[in-house]
Design a protein around this motif. Structure first.
Motif, PDB file in Angstrom:
ATOM      1  N   SER A  12       0.806  -1.227   0.000  1.00  0.00           N
ATOM      2  CA  SER A  12       0.000   0.000   0.000  1.00  0.00           C
ATOM      3  C   SER A  12       0.837   1.274   0.000  1.00  0.00           C
ATOM      4  N   TYR A  13       2.107   1.206   0.424  1.00  0.00           N
ATOM      5  CA  TYR A  13       2.978   2.382   0.408  1.00  0.00           C
ATOM      6  C   TYR A  13       3.892   2.388  -0.819  1.00  0.00           C
ATOM      7  N   ARG A  14       3.612   1.527  -1.767  1.00  0.00           N
ATOM      8  CA  ARG A  14       4.443   1.379  -2.965  1.00  0.00           C
ATOM      9  C   ARG A  14       4.739   2.738  -3.604  1.00  0.00           C
ATOM     10  N   ARG A  15       5.947   2.894  -4.045  1.00  0.00           N
ATOM     11  CA  ARG A  15       6.476   4.093  -4.709  1.00  0.00           C
ATOM     12  C   ARG A  15       6.735   5.263  -3.764  1.00  0.00           C
ATOM     13  N   THR A  16       6.501   5.096  -2.460  1.00  0.00           N
ATOM     14  CA  THR A  16       6.800   6.171  -1.514  1.00  0.00           C
ATOM     15  C   THR A  16       8.308   6.382  -1.461  1.00  0.00           C
ATOM     16  N   PRO A  17       8.768   7.617  -1.694  1.00  0.00           N
ATOM     17  CA  PRO A  17      10.210   7.870  -1.609  1.00  0.00           C
ATOM     18  C   PRO A  17      10.670   7.929  -0.154  1.00  0.00           C
ATOM     19  N   ALA A  68       7.447  -4.466   5.001  1.00  0.00           N
ATOM     20  CA  ALA A  68       6.542  -5.379   5.711  1.00  0.00           C
ATOM     21  C   ALA A  68       5.251  -4.653   6.083  1.00  0.00           C
ATOM     22  N   ALA A  69       5.385  -3.429   6.608  1.00  0.00           N
ATOM     23  CA  ALA A  69       4.199  -2.646   6.964  1.00  0.00           C
ATOM     24  C   ALA A  69       3.355  -2.354   5.732  1.00  0.00           C
ATOM     25  N   SER A  70       3.999  -2.064   4.629  1.00  0.00           N
ATOM     26  CA  SER A  70       3.299  -1.769   3.382  1.00  0.00           C
ATOM     27  C   SER A  70       2.466  -2.954   2.909  1.00  0.00           C
ATOM     28  N   ARG A  71       2.917  -4.153   3.254  1.00  0.00           N
ATOM     29  CA  ARG A  71       2.206  -5.378   2.863  1.00  0.00           C
ATOM     30  C   ARG A  71       1.213  -5.831   3.924  1.00  0.00           C
ATOM     31  N   GLY A  72       1.036  -5.022   4.982  1.00  0.00           N
ATOM     32  CA  GLY A  72      -0.003  -5.303   5.959  1.00  0.00           C
ATOM     33  C   GLY A  72       0.424  -6.004   7.224  1.00  0.00           C
ATOM     34  N   ALA A  73       1.736  -6.041   7.528  1.00  0.00           N
ATOM     35  CA  ALA A  73       2.182  -6.681   8.768  1.00  0.00           C
ATOM     36  C   ALA A  73       1.475  -6.059   9.968  1.00  0.00           C
ATOM     37  N   ARG A  74       1.154  -6.888  10.929  1.00  0.00           N
ATOM     38  CA  ARG A  74       0.424  -6.437  12.129  1.00  0.00           C
ATOM     39  C   ARG A  74       1.244  -5.465  12.964  1.00  0.00           C
ATOM     40  N   GLU A  75       2.557  -5.733  13.081  1.00  0.00           N
ATOM     41  CA  GLU A  75       3.428  -4.893  13.902  1.00  0.00           C
ATOM     42  C   GLU A  75       4.819  -4.877  13.291  1.00  0.00           C
ATOM     43  N   VAL A  76       5.408  -3.688  13.205  1.00  0.00           N
ATOM     44  CA  VAL A  76       6.779  -3.534  12.734  1.00  0.00           C
ATOM     45  C   VAL A  76       7.499  -2.613  13.715  1.00  0.00           C
ATOM     46  N   LEU A  77       8.575  -3.120  14.310  1.00  0.00           N
ATOM     47  CA  LEU A  77       9.381  -2.331  15.225  1.00  0.00           C
ATOM     48  C   LEU A  77      10.702  -2.008  14.543  1.00  0.00           C
ATOM     49  N   LEU A  78      10.963  -0.712  14.336  1.00  0.00           N
ATOM     50  CA  LEU A  78      12.199  -0.233  13.723  1.00  0.00           C
ATOM     51  C   LEU A  78      13.138   0.231  14.832  1.00  0.00           C
ATOM     52  N   VAL A  79      14.313  -0.387  14.935  1.00  0.00           N
ATOM     53  CA  VAL A  79      15.293  -0.041  15.961  1.00  0.00           C
ATOM     54  C   VAL A  79      16.475   0.637  15.270  1.00  0.00           C
ATOM     55  N   GLU A  80      16.846   1.806  15.779  1.00  0.00           N
ATOM     56  CA  GLU A  80      17.928   2.576  15.157  1.00  0.00           C
ATOM     57  C   GLU A  80      18.618   3.430  16.225  1.00  0.00           C
ATOM     58  N   LEU A  96       3.069   8.582   6.396  1.00  0.00           N
ATOM     59  CA  LEU A  96       2.356   7.427   5.857  1.00  0.00           C
ATOM     60  C   LEU A  96       1.113   7.076   6.677  1.00  0.00           C
ATOM     61  N   GLY A  97       1.038   7.561   7.910  1.00  0.00           N
ATOM     62  CA  GLY A  97      -0.048   7.142   8.797  1.00  0.00           C
ATOM     63  C   GLY A  97       0.084   5.669   9.133  1.00  0.00           C
ATOM     64  N   ALA A  98       1.327   5.204   9.246  1.00  0.00           N
ATOM     65  CA  ALA A  98       1.630   3.782   9.444  1.00  0.00           C
ATOM     66  C   ALA A  98       1.442   3.408  10.914  1.00  0.00           C
ATOM     67  N   GLN A  99       0.215   3.080  11.287  1.00  0.00           N
ATOM     68  CA  GLN A  99      -0.120   2.771  12.677  1.00  0.00           C
ATOM     69  C   GLN A  99       0.568   1.502  13.190  1.00  0.00           C
ATOM     70  N   ALA A 100       0.905   0.576  12.306  1.00  0.00           N
ATOM     71  CA  ALA A 100       1.535  -0.676  12.723  1.00  0.00           C
ATOM     72  C   ALA A 100       3.024  -0.509  13.018  1.00  0.00           C
ATOM     73  N   VAL A 101       3.593   0.654  12.663  1.00  0.00           N
ATOM     74  CA  VAL A 101       5.029   0.875  12.792  1.00  0.00           C
ATOM     75  C   VAL A 101       5.340   1.643  14.079  1.00  0.00           C
ATOM     76  N   ARG A 102       6.320   1.120  14.818  1.00  0.00           N
ATOM     77  CA  ARG A 102       6.861   1.823  15.982  1.00  0.00           C
ATOM     78  C   ARG A 102       8.348   2.050  15.740  1.00  0.00           C
TER      79      ARG A 102
END
Length: 186
Positions: A12-17, A68-80, A96-102
């Motif tokens: 769903s986020y395809r082509r997002t730069p 993964a989030a773009s493909r509908g994953a329930r939860e994605v945790l990004l550690v940086e 993106l309004g990516a509610q599944a991403v933390r």
């Protein structure tokens, strides 16, 4: 100085730069490699991402986890750890309004020690710093039964004890691998 961009390749986020910040050790995973990885995952997961929990331990640009989030994953945790990268990840998540991403600002080892039940752990650490050797022993505690680990490295990797190598390939100087955890092995 010109800002470099990569793009989310699917979902769903395809082509997002995604802007690539200038940070030490940051090597964004190329589009073709991410597309291959997510084709592999689509095969092993029968195209079903909605129930999956994903941990991206060296998020950098966030491209691997955001796919993964773009493909509908329930939860994605990004550690940086890089503050500028964390700020960029948070801004992109908001855009993106990516509610599944933390987004978790912090160390990969500490985050992995507190992790449990992940279906996929993404490992794209800085090369030649011994990260994978330090992370492998902690992965079983972070993974769900039959959980998957994607790892990029400067050389081909053999499957560590308790893991099976499912797929591997090479793009330029980067070797990439998909392993499965065999929870039943002791």
């Amino acid at each position: 100085m010109t800002t470099k961009y990569i793009r989310i390749v699917g979902g769903s986020y395809r082509r997002t730069p995604i802007a690539v910040i200038d940070a030490p050790g940051l090597r964004p995973t190329p589009d073709r490699v991410r597309e291959t990885l997510y084709n592999w995952l689509g095969h092993f997961w029968q195209g079903e991402f909605a129930d999956k929990r994903v941990l991206d331990l060296f998020a950098g640009t966030g491209a691997l986890g955001l796919e993964a989030a773009s493909r509908g994953a329930r939860e994605v945790l990004l550690v940086e750890t890089d503050r500028r990268a964390v700020a960029a990840l948070r801004a992109l998540r908001q855009k993106l309004g990516a509610q599944a991403v933390r987004v978790h600002p912090g160390d990969a080892l500490a985050a992995l020690r507190g992790a449990a039940g992940y279906d996929l752990v993404l490992l794209d650490p800085p090369f030649r710093q011994g990260w994978l050797e330090r992370l492998w022993p902690l992965l079983p505690g972070a993974l769900a039964p039959a959980g998957l680990v994607y790892a990029e490295s400067e050389a081909p990797l053999a499957a560590p004890p308790g893991f099976t190598l499912l797929r591997q390939d090479k793009a330029g100087a980067v070797h990439y691998h998909l392993f499965q955890f065999a929870a039943s092995q002791n």
